[in-house]
Design a protein around this motif. Structure first.
Motif, short mmCIF file in Angstrom:
data_model
loop_
_atom_site.label_atom_id
_atom_site.label_comp_id
_atom_site.label_asym_id
_atom_site.label_seq_id
_atom_site.Cartn_x
_atom_site.Cartn_y
_atom_site.Cartn_z
N GLU A 195 0.83 -1.20 0.00
CA GLU A 195 0.00 0.00 0.00
C GLU A 195 0.87 1.26 0.00
O GLU A 195 1.85 1.35 0.73
N GLN A 196 0.47 2.19 -0.83
CA GLN A 196 1.15 3.47 -0.95
C GLN A 196 0.16 4.58 -0.61
O GLN A 196 -0.95 4.60 -1.13
N PRO A 210 -3.88 7.46 -3.40
CA PRO A 210 -3.61 6.24 -2.63
C PRO A 210 -3.86 5.00 -3.49
O PRO A 210 -4.86 4.92 -4.20
N HIS A 211 -2.94 4.06 -3.43
CA HIS A 211 -3.03 2.88 -4.27
C HIS A 211 -2.20 1.77 -3.65
O HIS A 211 -1.50 1.97 -2.65
N ALA A 212 -2.29 0.61 -4.25
CA ALA A 212 -1.42 -0.51 -3.88
C ALA A 212 -0.73 -1.01 -5.13
O ALA A 212 -1.29 -0.97 -6.23
N ILE A 213 0.51 -1.46 -4.99
CA ILE A 213 1.29 -1.96 -6.12
C ILE A 213 1.79 -3.36 -5.77
O ILE A 213 2.10 -3.66 -4.61
N ALA A 214 1.82 -4.24 -6.76
CA ALA A 214 2.21 -5.62 -6.52
C ALA A 214 3.68 -5.72 -6.18
O ALA A 214 4.51 -4.99 -6.72
N ASP A 215 4.00 -6.65 -5.29
CA ASP A 215 5.39 -6.81 -4.85
C ASP A 215 6.25 -7.48 -5.90
O ASP A 215 7.47 -7.42 -5.83
N ARG A 216 5.64 -8.12 -6.88
CA ARG A 216 6.41 -8.84 -7.90
C ARG A 216 5.75 -8.66 -9.26
O ARG A 216 4.63 -8.14 -9.38
N ALA A 242 -7.55 -9.60 -13.91
CA ALA A 242 -7.11 -9.81 -12.54
C ALA A 242 -7.79 -8.86 -11.56
O ALA A 242 -7.49 -8.90 -10.36
N GLY A 243 -8.69 -7.99 -12.04
CA GLY A 243 -9.35 -7.05 -11.16
C GLY A 243 -8.42 -5.95 -10.68
O GLY A 243 -8.60 -5.43 -9.57
N ALA A 244 -7.47 -5.59 -11.50
CA ALA A 244 -6.48 -4.59 -11.13
C ALA A 244 -6.27 -3.65 -12.32
O ALA A 244 -7.12 -3.54 -13.20
N ASP A 290 -6.42 0.62 -7.13
CA ASP A 290 -6.81 1.78 -6.33
C ASP A 290 -7.20 1.35 -4.93
O ASP A 290 -7.68 0.23 -4.70
N LEU A 291 -7.02 2.25 -3.98
CA LEU A 291 -7.45 2.01 -2.60
C LEU A 291 -8.65 2.90 -2.26
O LEU A 291 -8.78 4.00 -2.80
#
Length: 420
Positions: free
Chosen positions: A192-193, A223-229, A322-324, A419-420
């Protein structure tokens, strides 16, 4: 990179770097036959021989001819043959016809490189004060970074050419067998960012950057989230199995048109179990049924390996499935050093959702180099990160690559955001 003063140590370091980069280009071409080095498999690609000559043309035309008194060009006809897109330097041989240049021979191109390398070496070896280092050093440094870009293109272009051969020959055989990795990829972790104003672009730290990375400026991210890989082959195989290439609701309109026009059913260099070329390529059995053609030839698909050779359209369709979504280039850069994030460089170029536009206050490099990046800032998407074909040390967090959305012959993949 701009050196503050023409010290002998600095000049020596630049000479060493020049020799290293120029030798690397020849080493990359060494596994290829003369026939390999002459072919052009599509208009967007160039023959290996052309890459070797064009990077030499750059040093001759931009450095030696304007700045070395009495310099004698190797062959004045090469000015026309090996200009790429520099309109200010006059007409040039059409890009789609580079594969027709059976002459000059590869031996003549090597002689051309030696001629120019000797002249550059003499220039860089002159005593302190004999050359205007504030002029010479930036040109040499740009030329070396330009050549490193062509080293990557050399590999991606020859891989495409070899993929057109039914025997699917390896550019360079692997030194070890393919890994047998887990069939079920590990789950994505979301980082999360918080969003807010972030600083992006190249900092004025005295190190080299292309003009399209500047100026450094502030950007607002939500505000968002980004995948770790990165999305890997196992992930993408699930998309294919779920009918991803047959579901128009997942695709942008132009992307769906490309799928229909080109018959895309999987990434560019994937081979299904019933592909007749697998017999030519000497492929082994693979439980998933998929094989992947790469620089080391045909190998069983490795589920944990980042998926590659995707167009922007395929990356966007996968993200929708993937819903992203794809991250913006500013989200990507802001997350570069985030705790827990991985695979940011050295695997695949990562498509972003950002149009390739100038930064606020952008100014192109002066002189001939003004045509290097700025005039391509329309109709293209930004990619970040660098790939397995990118020379070591050539990328940085602010590096901006760019391609049109349908391009898929590069080592291009994706990372998800939401998105968050």
């Amino acid at each position: 990179m701009t050196l503050s003063r023409p010290t002998s140590q600095a000049a020596g370091a630049l000479r060493d770097k020049f020799r290293e980069v120029r030798a690397t280009s020849l080493a990359l071409a060494a596994p290829l036959s003369a026939e390999d080095q002459c072919i052009q498999s599509m208009p967007d690609a160039s023959p290996t021989k052309w890459h070797l000559a064009h990077t030499t043309w750059f040093f001759e035309t931009v450095l030696l001819e304007p700045h070395v008194a009495g310099y004698v060009p190797f062959d004045v006809r090469f000015h026309y043959l090996f200009n790429s897109y520099y309109e200010a330097l006059g007409p040039r041989h059409p890009r789609p016809h580079r594969g027709l240049l059976t002459r000059p021979s590869i031996d003549e191109v090597h002689a051309y490189r030696r001629h120019v390398d000797e002249a550059v070496g003499e220039l860089l070896g002159q005593a302190d004060g004999a050359v205007d280092w504030s002029v010479i050093e930036p040109i040499v440094t740009l030329g070396l970074n330009h050549e490193q870009q062509h080293q990557e293109l050399l590999l991606t272009d020859i891989l495409h050419a070899l993929s057109c051969n039914p025997m699917l020959p390896a550019y360079k055989p692997a030194s070890s067998p393919a890994l047998r990795l887990a069939a079920v990829p590990p789950a994505v972790r979301w980082i999360e960012q918080p969003g807010g104003v972030v600083e992006v672009g190249h900092a004025d730290d005295g190190l080299f950057a292309f003009d399209n990375e500047t100026p450094r400026h502030r950007a607002l991210v939500q505000p968002h989230a980004i995948a770790d890989r990165l999305v890997n082959c196992g992930d993408f195989a699930q998309f294919i199995a779920d009918g991803g290439y047959q579901r128009p609701e997942l695709w942008l309109s132009d992307g769906w048109a490309a799928v229909q026009a080109h018959g895309w059913r999987h990434p560019a260099y994937w081979l299904a179990a019933d592909d007749p070329r697998l017999g030519f390529g000497g492929a082994s059995q693979n439980a998933s049924g998929w094989h992947v053609f790469g620089l080391h030839g045909v190998r069983p698909m490795e589920a944990d390996a980042p998926v590659s050779q995707l167009s922007f359209y395929e990356a966007a369709a996968y993200a929708e499935w993937a819903g992203a979504r794809l991250p913006t280039e500013f989200e990507w850069e802001a997350a570069f050093d985030a705790p827990g994030i991985s695979q940011m460089t050295g695997h695949v170029w990562q498509w972003t959702r950002s149009s390739y536009d100038p930064y606020p206050g952008f100014r192109p490099m002066p002189g001939i180099a003004a045509e290097y990046n700025g005039k391509f800032m329309v109709g293209q998407l930004v990619l970040r990160g660098g790939s397995v074909a990118t020379p070591a040390g050539h990328t940085r967090p602010s590096y901006r690559n760019f391609f049109p959305p349908a391009a898929r012959w590069q080592f291009t993949g994706l990372r998800l955001a939401k998105d968050l």
